[in-house]
Design a protein around this motif. Sequence first.
Motif, PDB file in Angstrom:
ATOM      1  N   VAL A 141       0.847  -1.186   0.000  1.00 38.75           N
ATOM      2  CA  VAL A 141       0.000   0.000   0.000  1.00 38.75           C
ATOM      3  C   VAL A 141       0.883   1.236   0.000  1.00 38.75           C
ATOM      4  N   CYS A 142       0.788   2.040  -1.041  1.00 36.90           N
ATOM      5  CA  CYS A 142       1.565   3.285  -1.139  1.00 36.90           C
ATOM      6  C   CYS A 142       3.056   3.049  -0.887  1.00 36.90           C
ATOM      7  N   GLY A 143       3.586   1.984  -1.444  1.00 37.13           N
ATOM      8  CA  GLY A 143       5.007   1.701  -1.319  1.00 37.13           C
ATOM      9  C   GLY A 143       5.420   1.045  -0.021  1.00 37.13           C
ATOM     10  N   GLY A 144       4.482   0.764   0.865  1.00 37.62           N
ATOM     11  CA  GLY A 144       4.803   0.118   2.135  1.00 37.62           C
ATOM     12  C   GLY A 144       4.005  -1.157   2.315  1.00 37.62           C
ATOM     13  N   ILE A 145       4.486  -2.029   3.161  1.00 39.14           N
ATOM     14  CA  ILE A 145       3.799  -3.280   3.451  1.00 39.14           C
ATOM     15  C   ILE A 145       2.810  -3.033   4.576  1.00 39.14           C
ATOM     16  N   ARG A 146       1.600  -3.531   4.398  1.00 37.48           N
ATOM     17  CA  ARG A 146       0.556  -3.366   5.397  1.00 37.48           C
ATOM     18  C   ARG A 146      -0.189  -4.684   5.577  1.00 37.48           C
ATOM     19  N   TYR A 147      -0.717  -4.855   6.774  1.00 40.25           N
ATOM     20  CA  TYR A 147      -1.523  -6.023   7.120  1.00 40.25           C
ATOM     21  C   TYR A 147      -2.881  -5.560   7.588  1.00 40.25           C
ATOM     22  N   ARG A 148      -3.910  -6.338   7.264  1.00 33.07           N
ATOM     23  CA  ARG A 148      -5.246  -6.081   7.791  1.00 33.07           C
ATOM     24  C   ARG A 148      -5.480  -7.025   8.948  1.00 33.07           C
ATOM     25  N   PRO A 149      -5.675  -6.502  10.153  1.00 36.34           N
ATOM     26  CA  PRO A 149      -5.846  -7.366  11.325  1.00 36.34           C
ATOM     27  C   PRO A 149      -6.965  -8.397  11.181  1.00 36.34           C
ATOM     28  N   ASP A 150      -8.071  -8.018  10.550  1.00 37.62           N
ATOM     29  CA  ASP A 150      -9.168  -8.969  10.390  1.00 37.62           C
ATOM     30  C   ASP A 150      -8.752 -10.155   9.525  1.00 37.62           C
ATOM     31  N   ILE A 151      -7.966  -9.901   8.483  1.00 41.74           N
ATOM     32  CA  ILE A 151      -7.501 -10.975   7.598  1.00 41.74           C
ATOM     33  C   ILE A 151      -6.438 -11.809   8.303  1.00 41.74           C
ATOM     34  N   THR A 152      -5.556 -11.167   9.056  1.00 41.67           N
ATOM     35  CA  THR A 152      -4.544 -11.901   9.820  1.00 41.67           C
ATOM     36  C   THR A 152      -5.220 -12.822  10.833  1.00 41.67           C
ATOM     37  N   ASP A 153      -6.219 -12.315  11.542  1.00 45.27           N
ATOM     38  CA  ASP A 153      -6.925 -13.137  12.529  1.00 45.27           C
ATOM     39  C   ASP A 153      -7.589 -14.339  11.870  1.00 45.27           C
ATOM     40  N   ALA A 154      -8.219 -14.130  10.720  1.00 43.52           N
ATOM     41  CA  ALA A 154      -8.861 -15.237   9.997  1.00 43.52           C
ATOM     42  C   ALA A 154      -7.818 -16.265   9.568  1.00 43.52           C
ATOM     43  N   LEU A 199      -4.896 -16.882  11.022  1.00 44.92           N
ATOM     44  CA  LEU A 199      -4.407 -17.590  12.205  1.00 44.92           C
ATOM     45  C   LEU A 199      -5.417 -18.629  12.691  1.00 44.92           C
ATOM     46  N   LEU A 200      -6.700 -18.294  12.647  1.00 41.41           N
ATOM     47  CA  LEU A 200      -7.722 -19.271  13.041  1.00 41.41           C
ATOM     48  C   LEU A 200      -7.782 -20.445  12.072  1.00 41.41           C
ATOM     49  N   GLU A 201      -7.653 -20.149  10.791  1.00 39.11           N
ATOM     50  CA  GLU A 201      -7.728 -21.183   9.754  1.00 39.11           C
ATOM     51  C   GLU A 201      -6.547 -22.150   9.826  1.00 39.11           C
ATOM     52  N   THR A 202      -5.380 -21.660  10.183  1.00 33.53           N
ATOM     53  CA  THR A 202      -4.174 -22.491  10.178  1.00 33.53           C
ATOM     54  C   THR A 202      -3.798 -22.990  11.574  1.00 33.53           C
ATOM     55  N   ARG A 203      -4.656 -22.745  12.541  1.00 37.58           N
ATOM     56  CA  ARG A 203      -4.381 -23.136  13.928  1.00 37.58           C
ATOM     57  C   ARG A 203      -4.235 -24.650  14.030  1.00 37.58           C
ATOM     58  N   GLN A 204      -3.256 -25.075  14.794  1.00 38.13           N
ATOM     59  CA  GLN A 204      -3.046 -26.494  15.065  1.00 38.13           C
ATOM     60  C   GLN A 204      -3.576 -26.798  16.456  1.00 38.13           C
ATOM     61  N   ASP A 205      -4.369 -27.822  16.579  1.00 33.59           N
ATOM     62  CA  ASP A 205      -4.930 -28.208  17.871  1.00 33.59           C
ATOM     63  C   ASP A 205      -4.131 -29.383  18.403  1.00 33.59           C
TER      64      ASP A 205
END
Length: 73
Positions: free
Chosen positions: A45-58, A60-66
């Motif tokens: 985004v505008c030459g910088g790296i950005r993360y969306r917390p909602d996407i990161t949370d999804a 992490l939940l999707e790849t969670r190991q139990d």
Amino acid sequence: MDKPAAKESGTTWNTPATEAARIGVTTRTLARWRRSRVGPPWFQVCGGIRYRPDITDAYLLETRQDPVAEAAE
């Protein structure tokens, strides 16, 4: 010093430092994940790296190991 999270039209965009602190990893870990093409999705985004917390949370939940479920197998 890290810039505060940018917020546009209801969407929060975190810098790597902000997102790393939020999820409990280092910025080096996020950088390694980007290079390896693993880890949460990120955006240029505008030459910088950005993360969306909602996407990161999804991610992490999707790849969670139990560990309990794995031990039972």
